[in-house]
Design an enzyme around this catalytic site. Structure first.
Site: not given
Ligand code: NAD
Length: 254
Positions: A191, A156, A160, A91
């Site tokens: 988030t 990005y 993805k 994730n």
């Molecule tokens: P967030 O920033 O709240 O959480 C990201 C997490 O990844 C954190 O726990 C951080 O410590 C961890 N992280 C970052 N770099 C890391 C590394 N090198 N090693 C280990 N852990 C690491 O973000 P989120 O929005 O909850 O994102 C979670 C996933 O969902 C991501 O893959 C993101 O791309 C994807 N996503 C997010 C959105 C959105 O709108 N927030 C939309 C689509 C997809």
């Protein structure tokens, strides 16, 4: 009532925040032992403590998912702690924005390193443990950016986009080991990541409003919206579903 992830052990990368945290808490409530991972050790330990206080099983492991050796050590840690691994949720993700011709090579490599290699490493070292356990599930957190471009996010979107064929290959190649693989593809979810993505722009708030306007349901998603879908894919509730991608985006992709 029986819990739907009883006797399961899940590794959820990037679970010290946002969707990963919601998934870890949701899975723990449903009986899974969860390995929490992320870059923020203090947060990770706090989430671990809270889950344990609520009667769940959790252990934090600090690992950078872009390091193959650290991910391999995290998988070994999960087995040491909880005897097996049955669910992988790669994730963790970062944004790395910038125009294709302007983004630094370092940012390009870092974004691909976390978002693509990080997913691959968890699968590479985790799948053998799922096979040993007699099967399991892989739930990759991709994005609607797997299918659609977003301004100034080439690294990005590329990272993805690559996750969908990776997921489908795993679904095909490991089905004989009773392993299913699927992808959740969130749209805008409330988030820290989404707010980071717009803060470089002077009109950050209006970008979020415009994004909300692109949804049919008229709001940002919540981490729990996504955790619910992850639970479906991780559990037997989706036993006939593999190789699938589910958009959880309030209708942006309609
Ligand atoms: P967030 O920033 O709240 O959480 C990201 C997490 O990844 C954190 O726990 C951080 O410590 C961890 N992280 C970052 N770099 C890391 C590394 N090198 N090693 C280990 N852990 C690491 O973000 P989120 O929005 O909850 O994102 C979670 C996933 O969902 C991501 O893959 C993101 O791309 C994807 N996503 C997010 C959105 C959105 O709108 N927030 C939309 C689509 C997809």
């Amino acid at each position: 009532m029986s819990k739907i992830l009883e006797n399961q052990v899940a590794i959820i990368t990037g679970s010290t925040s946002g969707m990963g945290e919601a998934i870890a808490r949701r899975f723990a409530k449903q009986g899974a032992a969860v390995v929490i991972n992320g870059t923020n050790e203090e947060r990770g330990k706090k989430i671990e403590e809270e889950i344990v206080q609520e009667g769940g099983k959790a252990a934090f492991y600090k690992a950078d998912v872009s390091s193959a050796s650290e991910v391999e050590a995290m998988v070994d840690f999960a087995v040491e702690q909880f005897s097996k691994v049955t669910i992988l949720v790669p994730n963790a993700g970062i944004l790395g924005n910038g125009l294709a011709t302007e983004i630094s090579l370092e940012t390009w490599d870092k974004t691909l390193g976390v978002n693509l290699n990080g997913v691959y490493y968890l699968c590479r070292y985790g799948l053998p443990k799922l096979i040993e356990a007699g099967g399991g599930t892989v739930v990759i957190n991709a994005s609607i950016a797997s299918f659609k471009s977003f301004p100034q996010h080439p690294a990005y979107c590329a990272s993805k986009g690559a996750l969908i064929p990776l997921m489908k290959n795993i679904a095909q190649d490991y089905a004989e080991h009773n392993i299913r693989a699927n992808a959740i593809c969130p749209g805008p979810v409330d988030t820290p990541l989404i707010w980071d993505s717009v803060k470089a722009f002077p009109n950050a708030d209006s970008i979020i409003d415009e994004t909300i306007g692109m949804t049919c349901v008229g709001r940002l998603g919540t981490p729990d919206d996504v955790a619910e879908a992850a639970l479906f894919f991780a559990s037997d509730q989706s036993s006939f579903v593999t190789g699938a991608s589910l958009t959880i985006d309030g209708g942006i992709m309609t």
